[in-house]
Design an enzyme around this catalytic site. Structure first.
Site, short mmCIF file in Angstrom:
data_model
loop_
_atom_site.label_atom_id
_atom_site.label_comp_id
_atom_site.label_asym_id
_atom_site.label_seq_id
_atom_site.Cartn_x
_atom_site.Cartn_y
_atom_site.Cartn_z
N LYS A 183 -53.49 15.63 63.05
CA LYS A 183 -52.80 15.18 64.28
C LYS A 183 -53.22 16.01 65.50
O LYS A 183 -53.42 15.48 66.58
CB LYS A 183 -51.27 15.29 64.09
CG LYS A 183 -50.74 14.38 63.00
CD LYS A 183 -49.29 14.62 62.71
CE LYS A 183 -48.98 15.90 61.99
NZ LYS A 183 -49.45 16.00 60.61
N GLN A 236 -45.87 17.48 60.49
CA GLN A 236 -45.78 17.08 59.08
C GLN A 236 -46.17 15.60 58.95
O GLN A 236 -46.91 15.11 59.79
CB GLN A 236 -44.37 17.34 58.50
CG GLN A 236 -44.03 18.83 58.33
CD GLN A 236 -43.54 19.47 59.60
OE1 GLN A 236 -42.66 18.98 60.26
NE2 GLN A 236 -44.10 20.62 59.93
N GLY A 269 -49.12 23.32 61.30
CA GLY A 269 -50.32 24.04 61.71
C GLY A 269 -51.29 23.01 62.25
O GLY A 269 -51.93 22.31 61.47
N HIS A 270 -51.34 22.85 63.55
CA HIS A 270 -52.21 21.83 64.15
C HIS A 270 -53.52 22.47 64.58
O HIS A 270 -53.53 23.35 65.44
CB HIS A 270 -51.49 21.13 65.30
CG HIS A 270 -50.35 20.28 64.83
ND1 HIS A 270 -49.55 19.54 65.66
CD2 HIS A 270 -49.90 20.02 63.58
CE1 HIS A 270 -48.66 18.88 64.94
NE2 HIS A 270 -48.84 19.17 63.68
N ASP A 293 -50.86 17.37 57.43
CA ASP A 293 -52.25 17.84 57.47
C ASP A 293 -53.25 16.71 57.65
O ASP A 293 -54.39 16.80 57.20
CB ASP A 293 -52.61 18.63 56.18
CG ASP A 293 -51.60 19.72 55.90
OD1 ASP A 293 -51.23 20.42 56.84
OD2 ASP A 293 -51.15 19.84 54.75
P1 IMP Z 1 -40.72 23.45 54.83
O1 IMP Z 1 -40.66 22.42 55.88
O2 IMP Z 1 -41.50 24.66 55.24
O3 IMP Z 1 -39.40 23.81 54.26
O4 IMP Z 1 -41.55 22.84 53.59
C1 IMP Z 1 -41.08 21.70 52.88
C2 IMP Z 1 -42.26 20.93 52.28
O5 IMP Z 1 -43.02 20.36 53.33
C3 IMP Z 1 -43.25 21.80 51.47
O6 IMP Z 1 -43.80 21.01 50.45
C4 IMP Z 1 -44.32 22.13 52.49
O7 IMP Z 1 -45.56 22.43 51.88
C5 IMP Z 1 -44.37 20.84 53.28
N1 IMP Z 1 -44.80 21.05 54.66
C6 IMP Z 1 -44.07 21.56 55.67
N2 IMP Z 1 -44.78 21.56 56.81
C7 IMP Z 1 -45.98 21.03 56.50
C8 IMP Z 1 -47.14 20.73 57.28
O8 IMP Z 1 -47.22 20.95 58.49
N3 IMP Z 1 -48.18 20.18 56.60
C9 IMP Z 1 -48.12 19.88 55.27
N4 IMP Z 1 -47.05 20.13 54.52
C10 IMP Z 1 -45.99 20.70 55.13
#
Ligand code: IMP
Length: 424
Positions: free
Chosen positions: A16, A224, A40-41, A13
């Site tokens: 990017k 991420q 979520g970009h 977040d």
């Molecule tokens: P997952 O990738 O959905 O399994 O989530 C694993 C961890 O990564 C969790 O703490 C999510 O909140 C975090 N996470 C996954 N994708 C994002 C992102 O795009 N932005 C921020 N945190 C993320």
């Protein structure tokens, strides 16, 4: 031509999407290399906000080709929704969007497995976005996954059935209360697969090789952040892919010798969504102000993000692991109005003062050590030139550059494309 990388240096977040959008005019190809619809970009231009999950952030530029690389996991249902939104805005994605045959597919049962796994963990849950990311990468490394290229084979539905049946017995094994109507989910899934199949599938590593050879400019867009990397992040509270620079090589088939600039994106403070340790987290009015002014809610899940001061120990670590060549600081505008700002420059780790990011950053082991800075009151959001920035912000930026030994070349002062200040 070298491939430049754009990566988040914190827990995701960082902004990017906005920076890829700002930089896209310099590149022929924008390529996503890992993650999936957990991302979520957010892009803002012409008074409108756009959120992309799987599709690269260059899609709004007519001249850029957008590649979903082999390292990405694709949920056809979410992908179709993204395409529908682009269509509503008359974006002609058909000529500019390519998908790697080697990207893996998220099945409806992967999402259910994610939910079952999280529910079974109780308080120890990861805080996953529940988009099926972990189970899909598990099937990839377990050599059971279904790839985009498989959709071109006549027997793919039989392979789908066998895998979905296996997943259903695994869901039973978790012994948690997950309600679902698989027939309904599958109807939506198969319709979306047909839409996905209307997009051009390619052998993306060959495409990337030829593109580099013919001098095309390429930007690899990370998702991420580095602290969520499966190897280098705060395991197990991480995502299931390599979010760091090396992930671009495996997620696109690019040789390490072909990597050019590595743009590291960070917020002027820190946020985290989901569970896991966060040494500089704030539980007071300052944290609440960052959350409110920065509108810190997840672009994918809407969950509130945890907020805290900038952590230079973590940021330095991310710069090292990625080989960052240029830094870009986001959301400087959110810090306007704070009387005093704090930056964590070291940790008190079990009684020792350390400057490196240790194996374990749980709160019982780590206490952040802060340096304080005088804040500023000026509203930055209408500023467009570096010489308009308040002297206190310049002192903050120069301190970070000195500590990290990397230049900060962009300061973002708002979500819009135009709210971007270039520093040479
Ligand atoms: P997952 O990738 O959905 O399994 O989530 C694993 C961890 O990564 C969790 O703490 C999510 O909140 C975090 N996470 C996954 N994708 C994002 C992102 O795009 N932005 C921020 N945190 C993320």
């Amino acid at each position: 031509m070298a491939v430049d990388l754009l990566l988040g240096l914190q827990w995701g977040d960082e902004g990017k999407g906005k920076i890829v959008d700002v930089l896209t005019s310099k590149y022929n190809i924008i390529a996503r290399f890992q993650g999936g619809p957990n991302a979520g970009h957010t892009l803002v231009f012409n008074g409108r906000k756009h959120v992309l999950h799987t599709i690269p952030s260059g899609i709004f530029h007519d001249d850029a080709t957008n590649l979903v690389g082999n390292g990405v996991v694709i949920d056809p249902v979410i992908f179709k929704k993204e395409l529908d939104k682009l269509e509503e805005q008359d974006v002609d994605y058909r000529k500019s969007l390519l998908v790697s045959r080697k990207a893996h597919i998220i099945l409806p049962t992967h999402r259910l497995l994610d939910a079952a796994s999280e529910a079974s963990k109780g308080k120890a849950k990861i805080g996953s976005t529940l988009k099926g990311i972990g189970p899909t990468y598990m099937d990839k490394t377990g050599r059971n996954g279904i790839r985009v290229g498989d959709l071109e084979l006549s027997d793919w539905k039989e392979r789908y059935r066998a895998l979905a049946d296996k997943h259903e017995s695994m869901i039973d094994f978790y012994d948690v209360d997950i309600e679902y109507d698989l027939a309904e989910l599958e109807k939506e899934f198969f319709e979306a697969v047909d839409v996905l199949k209307s997009i051009k599938f390619i052998d993306s590593e060959e495409y990337m090789y030829q593109a580099q050879k013919s001098g095309k400019t390429i930007l690899a867009e990370g998702a991420q952040g580095s602290l969520l990397d499966i190897d280098f992040g705060t395991y197990p509270y991480v995502t299931s892919s390599n979010t760091t620079a090396a992930g671009a090589c495996t997620g696109l088939g690019v040789s390490p010798s072909q990597i050019g600039d590595v743009f590291g994106i960070f917020k002027a403070y820190t946020t985290r969504v989901g569970s896991g340790p966060f040494p500089t987290e704030l539980f007071d009015e300052d944290g609440a102000t960052m959350s409110r002014v920065g509108n810190e809610f997840g672009a994918t899940t809407g969950r509130p993000r945890r907020c805290g001061w900038l952590d230079l120990v973590a940021l330095r670590y991310a710069c090292q692991v990625n080989g960052v060549t240029q830094l870009m600081m986001m959301k400087g505008d959110v810090l306007s109005g704070f009387k005093t700002l704090k930056v964590c420059t070291a940790y008190n780790y079990k009684g020792d003062i350390i400057k490196h990011f240790p194996y374990n950053i749980d709160p019982e082991n780590v206490e952040p050590i802060f340096t304080e800075f005088k804040g500023w009151n000026e509203d930055l959001t209408a500023m467009s030139e570096v010489n308009q920035l308040p002297k206190e912000l310049n002192a903050y930026i120069e301190f970070l550059e000195k500590e990290l030994e990397i230049p900060i070349t962009i300061v973002s002062v708002g979500p819009d494309r135009k709210q971007t200040i270039f520093r040479s």
